[in-house]
Design a protein around this motif. Structure first.
Motif, PDB file in Angstrom:
ATOM      1  N   UNK A  74     -73.611   6.338  58.451  1.00  0.00           N
ATOM      2  CA  UNK A  74     -74.287   5.380  57.587  1.00  0.00           C
ATOM      3  C   UNK A  74     -75.743   5.762  57.373  1.00  0.00           C
ATOM      4  N   UNK A  75     -76.416   6.164  58.450  1.00  0.00           N
ATOM      5  CA  UNK A  75     -77.840   6.505  58.349  1.00  0.00           C
ATOM      6  C   UNK A  75     -78.055   7.789  57.541  1.00  0.00           C
ATOM      7  N   UNK A  80     -83.291   8.535  52.966  1.00  0.00           N
ATOM      8  CA  UNK A  80     -84.116   8.719  51.774  1.00  0.00           C
ATOM      9  C   UNK A  80     -83.709   9.970  51.004  1.00  0.00           C
ATOM     10  N   UNK A  81     -83.375  11.043  51.708  1.00  0.00           N
ATOM     11  CA  UNK A  81     -82.939  12.279  51.049  1.00  0.00           C
ATOM     12  C   UNK A  81     -81.420  12.401  51.026  1.00  0.00           C
ATOM     13  N   UNK A 139     -68.411   8.472  49.515  1.00  0.00           N
ATOM     14  CA  UNK A 139     -69.377   9.159  50.377  1.00  0.00           C
ATOM     15  C   UNK A 139     -69.047   8.970  51.852  1.00  0.00           C
ATOM     16  N   UNK A 140     -68.557   7.805  52.209  1.00  0.00           N
ATOM     17  CA  UNK A 140     -68.167   7.570  53.604  1.00  0.00           C
ATOM     18  C   UNK A 140     -66.868   8.277  53.964  1.00  0.00           C
ATOM     19  N   UNK A 141     -66.095   8.665  52.956  1.00  0.00           N
ATOM     20  CA  UNK A 141     -64.884   9.460  53.206  1.00  0.00           C
ATOM     21  C   UNK A 141     -65.171  10.954  53.234  1.00  0.00           C
ATOM     22  N   UNK A 142     -66.402  11.353  52.925  1.00  0.00           N
ATOM     23  CA  UNK A 142     -66.782  12.763  52.967  1.00  0.00           C
ATOM     24  C   UNK A 142     -66.657  13.486  51.639  1.00  0.00           C
TER      25      UNK A 142
END
Length: 184
Positions: A74-75, A80-81, A139-142
């Motif tokens: 998550x972080x 930011x980038x 995005x959380x699935x890669x």
């Protein structure tokens, strides 16, 4: 023609010198030698004709390298980038810019009046939540945007369109502030 004319005087001078100067007039030490002292050999290392040539097998076909591992923390995703903030803000700006212009053209209300009335607040919150979740799930699935882009719809084009939409929203608000009313 120009090349033949430019070499003509030199050929004439050489012919004139050979006729006028006797060949024995030059001492032997001033005549350059064309041969090198000693012997000069060139050797080629080829396969031995007695040994049979071993067949060379073609190199194995290289498989494409695996895609780099993408962090799904998550972080890292929301850093930011990281990949999420600019992409989500750009998508929301694209929808917001089109919606602001559409409402302004349909109803004549400027951006400030649209925000002050609060009529579209529920639609804004619903759209922003749906787009944010739809952007974060892959995005959380890669899955990266670069891996899914191709042809006309590339990930770079989406980023640039989002940046221009952000600038467009700012320009719309600034123009309405300077003008004192709606753009249209």
């Amino acid at each position: 023609m120009a090349l033949a004319a430019s070499t003509m005087p030199f050929a004439g001078i050489a012919t004139l010198l050979s006729k006028t100067a006797p060949s024995s007039a030059l001492p032997p030490s001033s005549v350059p030698q064309l041969r090198r002292p000693g012997s000069f050999r060139v050797r080629c290392q080829a396969e031995n004709p007695q040994e049979p040539a071993t067949p060379v097998s073609p190199p194995p076909e290289a498989s494409p390298p695996p895609p780099p591992k993408v962090s799904t923390k998550f972080s890292d995703v929301l850093a930011f980038s990281g990949p999420a903030p600019e992409r989500i803000n750009g998508r929301l700006a694209m929808v917001g810019f089109v919606a602001a212009l559409g409402v302004e053209l349909a109803g004549g209300d400027g951006l400030a009046a649209q925000l002050a009335s609060g009529d579209g607040l529920t639609w804004f919150l619903a759209t922003a939540s749906a787009l944010s979740v739809a952007s974060l799930v892959p995005l959380f699935k890669g899955v990266t945007a670069e891996s899914r882009s191709g042809g006309l719809m590339t990930s770079d084009a989406e980023l640039w369109n989002g940046r221009f939409a952000m600038l467009g929203l700012f320009a719309l608000a600034f123009t309405e502030f300077v003008k004192g009313g709606p753009l249209v």
